[in-house]
Design a protein around this motif. Sequence first.
Motif, PDB file in Angstrom:
ATOM      1  N   THR A 387       0.826  -1.216   0.000  1.00  0.00           N
ATOM      2  CA  THR A 387       0.000   0.000   0.000  1.00  0.00           C
ATOM      3  C   THR A 387       0.855   1.258   0.000  1.00  0.00           C
ATOM      4  N   GLN A 388       2.050   1.163   0.663  1.00  0.00           N
ATOM      5  CA  GLN A 388       2.939   2.339   0.675  1.00  0.00           C
ATOM      6  C   GLN A 388       3.333   2.718  -0.746  1.00  0.00           C
ATOM      7  N   LEU A 389       3.488   1.679  -1.594  1.00  0.00           N
ATOM      8  CA  LEU A 389       3.910   1.969  -2.963  1.00  0.00           C
ATOM      9  C   LEU A 389       2.801   2.617  -3.769  1.00  0.00           C
ATOM     10  N   VAL A 390       1.573   2.095  -3.594  1.00  0.00           N
ATOM     11  CA  VAL A 390       0.448   2.692  -4.325  1.00  0.00           C
ATOM     12  C   VAL A 390       0.345   4.165  -3.947  1.00  0.00           C
ATOM     13  N   ALA A 391       0.487   4.427  -2.633  1.00  0.00           N
ATOM     14  CA  ALA A 391       0.381   5.811  -2.166  1.00  0.00           C
ATOM     15  C   ALA A 391       1.525   6.654  -2.720  1.00  0.00           C
ATOM     16  N   ALA A 392       2.754   6.101  -2.659  1.00  0.00           N
ATOM     17  CA  ALA A 392       3.910   6.886  -3.099  1.00  0.00           C
ATOM     18  C   ALA A 392       3.889   7.123  -4.600  1.00  0.00           C
ATOM     19  N   PHE A 393       3.340   6.152  -5.336  1.00  0.00           N
ATOM     20  CA  PHE A 393       3.329   6.291  -6.789  1.00  0.00           C
ATOM     21  C   PHE A 393       2.060   6.974  -7.309  1.00  0.00           C
ATOM     22  N   ARG A 394       1.267   7.506  -6.394  1.00  0.00           N
ATOM     23  CA  ARG A 394       0.023   8.146  -6.798  1.00  0.00           C
ATOM     24  C   ARG A 394       0.273   9.231  -7.842  1.00  0.00           C
ATOM     25  N   ALA A 395       1.381   9.972  -7.667  1.00  0.00           N
ATOM     26  CA  ALA A 395       1.671  11.063  -8.609  1.00  0.00           C
ATOM     27  C   ALA A 395       1.918  10.507 -10.007  1.00  0.00           C
ATOM     28  N   THR A 396       2.726   9.436 -10.053  1.00  0.00           N
ATOM     29  CA  THR A 396       3.015   8.824 -11.339  1.00  0.00           C
ATOM     30  C   THR A 396       1.720   8.286 -11.947  1.00  0.00           C
ATOM     31  N   LEU A 397       0.902   7.739 -11.049  1.00  0.00           N
ATOM     32  CA  LEU A 397      -0.336   7.137 -11.528  1.00  0.00           C
ATOM     33  C   LEU A 397      -1.383   8.185 -11.911  1.00  0.00           C
ATOM     34  N   GLU A 398      -1.090   9.458 -11.561  1.00  0.00           N
ATOM     35  CA  GLU A 398      -1.997  10.527 -12.015  1.00  0.00           C
ATOM     36  C   GLU A 398      -2.093  10.546 -13.524  1.00  0.00           C
ATOM     37  N   GLU A 399      -1.025  10.102 -14.168  1.00  0.00           N
ATOM     38  CA  GLU A 399      -1.037   9.998 -15.630  1.00  0.00           C
ATOM     39  C   GLU A 399      -2.244   9.155 -16.054  1.00  0.00           C
ATOM     40  N   ILE A 400      -2.523   8.135 -15.231  1.00  0.00           N
ATOM     41  CA  ILE A 400      -3.643   7.246 -15.547  1.00  0.00           C
ATOM     42  C   ILE A 400      -4.957   7.991 -15.341  1.00  0.00           C
ATOM     43  N   SER A 401      -5.062   8.688 -14.202  1.00  0.00           N
ATOM     44  CA  SER A 401      -6.355   9.292 -13.881  1.00  0.00           C
ATOM     45  C   SER A 401      -6.688  10.473 -14.803  1.00  0.00           C
ATOM     46  N   GLU A 402      -5.699  11.005 -15.505  1.00  0.00           N
ATOM     47  CA  GLU A 402      -6.009  12.128 -16.393  1.00  0.00           C
ATOM     48  C   GLU A 402      -6.054  11.722 -17.860  1.00  0.00           C
ATOM     49  N   SER A 403      -6.100  10.424 -18.110  1.00  0.00           N
ATOM     50  CA  SER A 403      -6.126  10.002 -19.512  1.00  0.00           C
ATOM     51  C   SER A 403      -7.566   9.857 -20.012  1.00  0.00           C
ATOM     52  N   SER A 404      -7.708   9.819 -21.349  1.00  0.00           N
ATOM     53  CA  SER A 404      -9.048   9.695 -21.932  1.00  0.00           C
ATOM     54  C   SER A 404      -9.480   8.245 -22.035  1.00  0.00           C
ATOM     55  N   LEU A 405      -8.502   7.347 -22.048  1.00  0.00           N
ATOM     56  CA  LEU A 405      -8.825   5.933 -22.227  1.00  0.00           C
ATOM     57  C   LEU A 405      -7.776   5.077 -21.510  1.00  0.00           C
ATOM     58  N   LEU A 406      -8.224   4.025 -20.839  1.00  0.00           N
ATOM     59  CA  LEU A 406      -7.285   3.079 -20.210  1.00  0.00           C
ATOM     60  C   LEU A 406      -7.239   1.815 -21.050  1.00  0.00           C
ATOM     61  N   VAL A 407      -6.044   1.445 -21.495  1.00  0.00           N
ATOM     62  CA  VAL A 407      -5.893   0.182 -22.218  1.00  0.00           C
ATOM     63  C   VAL A 407      -5.295  -0.818 -21.234  1.00  0.00           C
ATOM     64  N   HIS A 408      -6.094  -1.816 -20.892  1.00  0.00           N
ATOM     65  CA  HIS A 408      -5.641  -2.832 -19.931  1.00  0.00           C
ATOM     66  C   HIS A 408      -4.960  -3.963 -20.708  1.00  0.00           C
ATOM     67  N   VAL A 409      -3.620  -4.024 -20.599  1.00  0.00           N
ATOM     68  CA  VAL A 409      -2.855  -5.051 -21.323  1.00  0.00           C
ATOM     69  C   VAL A 409      -2.748  -6.309 -20.461  1.00  0.00           C
ATOM     70  N   VAL A 410      -3.147  -7.437 -21.045  1.00  0.00           N
ATOM     71  CA  VAL A 410      -3.160  -8.710 -20.311  1.00  0.00           C
ATOM     72  C   VAL A 410      -2.234  -9.703 -21.013  1.00  0.00           C
ATOM     73  N   ASP A 411      -1.420 -10.426 -20.229  1.00  0.00           N
ATOM     74  CA  ASP A 411      -0.632 -11.524 -20.817  1.00  0.00           C
ATOM     75  C   ASP A 411      -1.562 -12.734 -20.839  1.00  0.00           C
ATOM     76  N   ILE A 412      -2.210 -12.943 -21.989  1.00  0.00           N
ATOM     77  CA  ILE A 412      -3.241 -13.983 -22.056  1.00  0.00           C
ATOM     78  C   ILE A 412      -2.621 -15.395 -22.067  1.00  0.00           C
ATOM     79  N   SER A 413      -1.307 -15.467 -22.310  1.00  0.00           N
ATOM     80  CA  SER A 413      -0.651 -16.788 -22.311  1.00  0.00           C
ATOM     81  C   SER A 413      -0.325 -17.242 -20.881  1.00  0.00           C
ATOM     82  N   HIS A 414      -0.498 -16.331 -19.914  1.00  0.00           N
ATOM     83  CA  HIS A 414      -0.155 -16.671 -18.523  1.00  0.00           C
ATOM     84  C   HIS A 414      -1.233 -17.552 -17.903  1.00  0.00           C
TER      85      HIS A 414
END
Length: 549
Positions: A387-414
Amino acid sequence: MSACPLYGSIIKPPSSSTTLSLLLRKPPLSCNFPTLILRNRNSIFALHSYDAVSTQNAIRFDVQDSTATDSAEVVVEPAEAPPSDSVVADAKPQEKLTKLRKKKVLFQEDDDTIDNRFKLRNGREVFEEKAYLVGVERKGDNEDVFGIEESLRELEQLADTAGLMVVGSTYQKLTSPNPRTYIGSGKVSEIKSAIHALDVETVIFDDELSPGQLRNLEKVFGGDVRVCDRTALILDIFNQRAATHEASLQVSLAQMEYQLPRLTKMWTHLERQSGGKVKGMGEKQIEVDKRILRNQIGALKKELESVRKHRQQYRNRRFSVPVPVVALVGYTNAGKSTLLNQLTGADVFAEDKLFATLDPTTRRVQLKNGKEFLLTDTVGFIQKLPTQLVAAFRATLEEISESSLLVHVVDISHPLAEQQINAVDKVLLELDVSSIPRLMVWNKVDKASDPQKIRLEAENRDDVVCISALTGDGLPEFCNAVQEKLKDSMVWVEALVPFENGDLLSTIHQVGMVEKTEHTEQGTYIKAHVPLRFARLLTPMRQMCVSQS
Ligand SMILES: Nc1nc2c(ncn2[C@@H]2O[C@H](COP(=O)(O)OP(=O)(O)OP(=O)(O)O)[C@@H](O)[C@H]2O)c(=O)[nH]1
Ligand SMILES: [Mg+2]
């Protein structure tokens, strides 16, 4: 000067009588700039890690001292001085040293064996410590969807990424982890035997250990064995991989917040001296150390805030050209960076290791039809993300919250693709981004055991695109799907753009989805889907359009 509560042990003996080459194993939570104090019968001398050759998980100190003997005691201190109100500030150097935890230099392996264990990874020298993994499977716990074996396999990958050599693992079925030692006493003895048999240097637990569990386990395993947990390991990987100033600050903050409740460990020998009572010098010192750490946390937060402001300004500038931003999110190792590189010719570091990317990278994707969007690569997620990392990386993750679209990439072979999807959804929920439209991408179809079956399954669902970022298969379909999804997030406008605003017209073509254009005497009449921010710019022209009709 106050002591660093967590430190490494000497793992390489002096190689000759004149040159003392010491390798100080750096713990996951070490201070960034420790000072090593070496003390023997004749002398005390201090070295700073900036004098040292730093490897990923070891620091090598090379010193000239013919008086050093194998009975030297070693302590490590942080380089920075504590605030002036610290109670230890006035203590005499000799007294200070006695307050520090000491360690006998043990020389068990010869130089050749040690040298063989240095491996070059990503151009850096890494000392491969021998690690042993331990997990707990909770009886009747349906939430633990990953399963203990898979979770331990992932922990092994994490250990490998951190530069450790896994020599064995074990797990135990329990209703709930033991509050004192996480595992039962029988299992503790079994691990102790494995430590001796396999020369284990680090024992890694698959769940976050409480400060008490950590302390008790260190006590039973003995002073030379380092005990850490999944959280500390992930923090260590982030520490090794942080390449930018912002990422380093974020990781340091997360590490210090993890360290704060665990500070008691260092002073247990003083508690013992005072007859087991937690009063007296040891307790005072903990308070001082905690205050120092809290001050450092405060300073770090301030510095991060100013870095964030800069980033915000940069982002605002980027938004002045209203190109839609698409953010790639997903489980670590899913192939996000590979996809960005394929589409944009970028050179983002991508490899078969966990957490290859820590910093967001944004590149422009230009499509054949003249349209474009910005694609942002972000840090990968993992189950049990600290949880400390999610909190600390919140700023970096702001890139996500200000985007128009989220592309969720999945390793389907996993084999655990579905569980990984759920883990990502869980983090996205924490980030509160449910209002942003999403597109699911099944990547690594080339690696799947039955690619045809996967493709058929994807066709039956309208929100999934199948690709192989590595071979480039399915990328045109991916770009079309992104455009369609972006259209959903845009607003419909009809506007009359005066001829003198020719630039605006070409931007609409670039960022929007134009349905119709018609040249009239007053200007160009246009019908299109455009991003919301851009629609606001067009408001006066929309009114012109209404008054014309
Ligand atoms: N076979 C196959 N391998 C792929 C594909 N896409 C990515 N990979 C491999 O998967 C590994 C991880 O790729 P990355 O692009 O670094 O993954 P990531 O999602 O950016 O990972 P993090 O940065 O750790 O979150 C690399 O070894 C890639 O070569 C694919 O479509 N097929
Ligand atoms: Mg990446």
